[in-house]
Design a protein around this motif. Structure first.
Motif, PDB file in Angstrom:
ATOM      1  N   ARG A  80      58.907  39.327  38.452  1.00  0.00           N
ATOM      2  CA  ARG A  80      58.887  40.699  38.933  1.00  0.00           C
ATOM      3  C   ARG A  80      58.241  41.645  37.937  1.00  0.00           C
ATOM      4  N   LEU A  81      58.136  41.236  36.662  1.00  0.00           N
ATOM      5  CA  LEU A  81      57.535  42.105  35.667  1.00  0.00           C
ATOM      6  C   LEU A  81      56.023  41.951  35.602  1.00  0.00           C
ATOM      7  N   PHE A  82      55.469  40.936  36.227  1.00  0.00           N
ATOM      8  CA  PHE A  82      54.023  40.801  36.266  1.00  0.00           C
ATOM      9  C   PHE A  82      53.471  41.774  37.288  1.00  0.00           C
ATOM     10  N   PRO A  83      52.341  42.413  36.993  1.00  0.00           N
ATOM     11  CA  PRO A  83      51.718  43.250  38.019  1.00  0.00           C
ATOM     12  C   PRO A  83      51.425  42.411  39.252  1.00  0.00           C
ATOM     13  N   ALA A 140      43.207  29.612  42.042  1.00  0.00           N
ATOM     14  CA  ALA A 140      42.665  29.449  40.687  1.00  0.00           C
ATOM     15  C   ALA A 140      43.784  29.095  39.707  1.00  0.00           C
ATOM     16  N   GLN A 141      44.933  29.731  39.858  1.00  0.00           N
ATOM     17  CA  GLN A 141      46.072  29.435  38.982  1.00  0.00           C
ATOM     18  C   GLN A 141      46.543  27.992  39.142  1.00  0.00           C
ATOM     19  N   ASP A 199      49.749  34.506  34.124  1.00  0.00           N
ATOM     20  CA  ASP A 199      50.058  35.556  33.158  1.00  0.00           C
ATOM     21  C   ASP A 199      49.688  36.911  33.741  1.00  0.00           C
ATOM     22  N   GLU A 200      50.054  37.968  33.020  1.00  0.00           N
ATOM     23  CA  GLU A 200      49.877  39.321  33.535  1.00  0.00           C
ATOM     24  C   GLU A 200      48.412  39.733  33.665  1.00  0.00           C
ATOM     25  N   TYR A 201      47.517  39.059  32.943  1.00  0.00           N
ATOM     26  CA  TYR A 201      46.104  39.427  33.016  1.00  0.00           C
ATOM     27  C   TYR A 201      45.480  39.055  34.365  1.00  0.00           C
ATOM     28  N   ASP A 202      46.069  38.112  35.072  1.00  0.00           N
ATOM     29  CA  ASP A 202      45.477  37.676  36.333  1.00  0.00           C
ATOM     30  C   ASP A 202      45.320  38.827  37.323  1.00  0.00           C
ATOM     31  N   THR A 222      36.859  27.355  37.987  1.00  0.00           N
ATOM     32  CA  THR A 222      37.208  28.772  37.895  1.00  0.00           C
ATOM     33  C   THR A 222      36.863  29.317  36.520  1.00  0.00           C
ATOM     34  N   TYR A 223      36.687  30.612  36.456  1.00  0.00           N
ATOM     35  CA  TYR A 223      36.439  31.354  35.213  1.00  0.00           C
ATOM     36  C   TYR A 223      37.073  32.719  35.396  1.00  0.00           C
ATOM     37  N   ARG A 224      37.683  33.255  34.355  1.00  0.00           N
ATOM     38  CA  ARG A 224      38.311  34.569  34.450  1.00  0.00           C
ATOM     39  C   ARG A 224      37.499  35.587  33.660  1.00  0.00           C
TER      40      ARG A 224
END
Length: 332
Positions: A48-51, A85-86, A113-116, A145-147
């Motif tokens: 719940r804390l991840f955007p 992708a995850q 992670d939160e950056y996703d 995949t690439y981020r």
């Protein structure tokens, strides 16, 4: 390690004196005061804390960036694209490689992670292969995949992911008029680790770079293993023969710094060193990339990470000619 892997540091590996993105999310969520000096390393953030993953805008760029045969490179535009992708990252990093998942990643079987939520995600899809799930229509398989994290997005949210291992502030300050793009979390499914897949991913990156008028790319690249002495040859080669100029040279954070010049310049056999480097790092070298000062050992992922930087102006002309100055070679 996988022949095509560029992961970047995890938030859990950050300096405890600097608030992690998770710590900032705790502040925003009102779940407790998080200040510099509190060690949040190793804490698994509740989902719940991840955007939340939202539909991703393409800023006028066609989501489908290129094709080679049955393979297509495209931008993720929907939350379910990012989740796919995850899942691919989990399969490569945790099931194939030696990474140890957090409780949340193991539960969901996704590398999360939160950056996703704030990054753009490139996907390579094979239309000749399908993934089938019960009660769902078969869909083309995600095989790579690439981020991608643009500087404007980094500035609005958590900063660059690479800052968890390397002091990149001097590089950004010395080039403050340039637009940076961070590359990371890249992986390709084992049967697809071929020239075609890698070329298509780079075609997608090049199209993205041109559209967003990016001036330089940065990130972390990984060598397999956590014993720097066993990696003395490739690390020493990068230090002596591919070290970035001062203006572009990020240094490993002092508390995590591992010397790369483990052999003298005279003791390095460049040909043998190149053979010992992962294909991704060799690819960066061919493009014109250079590397930072010091490596970082990431025991959770079983890797030794190096900083890589690639100004667009330094890209070898033959590669720009190969993909086309307007990224037209594999255009959809």
């Amino acid at each position: 390690m996988a022949p095509f892997l560029s992961r970047g540091p995890l938030p859990a590996g950050r300096d405890a004196r600097v608030p992690t993105p998770f710590a900032r999310l705790m502040q925003r969520a009102g779940s407790g005061e998080a200040r510099p000096g509190i060690d949040l390393r190793g804490v698994v953030a509740p989902a719940r804390l991840f955007p939340p993953l939202m539909r991703r805008p393409t800023h006028g760029l066609d989501p489908v960036l290129g094709r080679i045969g049955s393979l297509e490179v495209r931008l993720a535009t929907r939350p379910k694209d990012i989740r796919r992708a995850q899942r691919l990252r989990y399969r490569v990093f945790y099931e194939e490689m030696s990474a140890v998942p957090s409780g949340l990643a193991a539960l969901k079987r996704r590398d999360i992670d939160e950056y996703d939520a704030v990054c753009d995600h490139l996907l390579v899809i094979d239309h000749a292969a399908t993934e089938a799930k019960p009660f769902r229509k078969p869909r083309p398989k995600v095989v790579g995949t690439y981020r991608l994290l643009r500087q404007d997005q980094a500035d609005r949210h958590f900063g660059f992911y690479t800052a968890g291992e390397f002091d990149i502030a001097p590089v950004l300050e010395a080039n403050r008029d340039l637009r940076f793009l961070e590359l990371g979390r890249s992986c390709v499914l084992k049967p697809y680790r071929t020239k075609r897949t890698v070329e298509l991913l780079w075609h997608g990156i090049w199209t993205y770079v041109l559209h967003h008028r990016i001036d330089a790319m940065l990130g972390c690249a990984s060598l397999d293993g956590t014993d720097p002495d066993r990696l003395a040859l490739p690390l020493s080669f990068l230090h002596h023969f591919a070290r970035a100029p001062e203006r572009w040279r990020a240094r490993a954070l002092p508390e995590r710094h591992v010397a790369m010049d483990r052999l003298s310049r005279e003791a390095v056999d460049p040909k043998a060193a190149l053979q010992a480097l992962p294909p991704l790092i060799k690819g960066y070298l061919r493009l014109g990339a250079t590397f930072g000062d010091g490596a970082v050992v990431d025991r959770q992922f079983g890797t030794t990470d190096v900083f890589v930087v690639l100004p667009v102006a330094a890209i070898a002309p033959r590669y720009i000619g190969h993909f086309g100055a307007g990224a037209e070679r594999h255009a959809a």
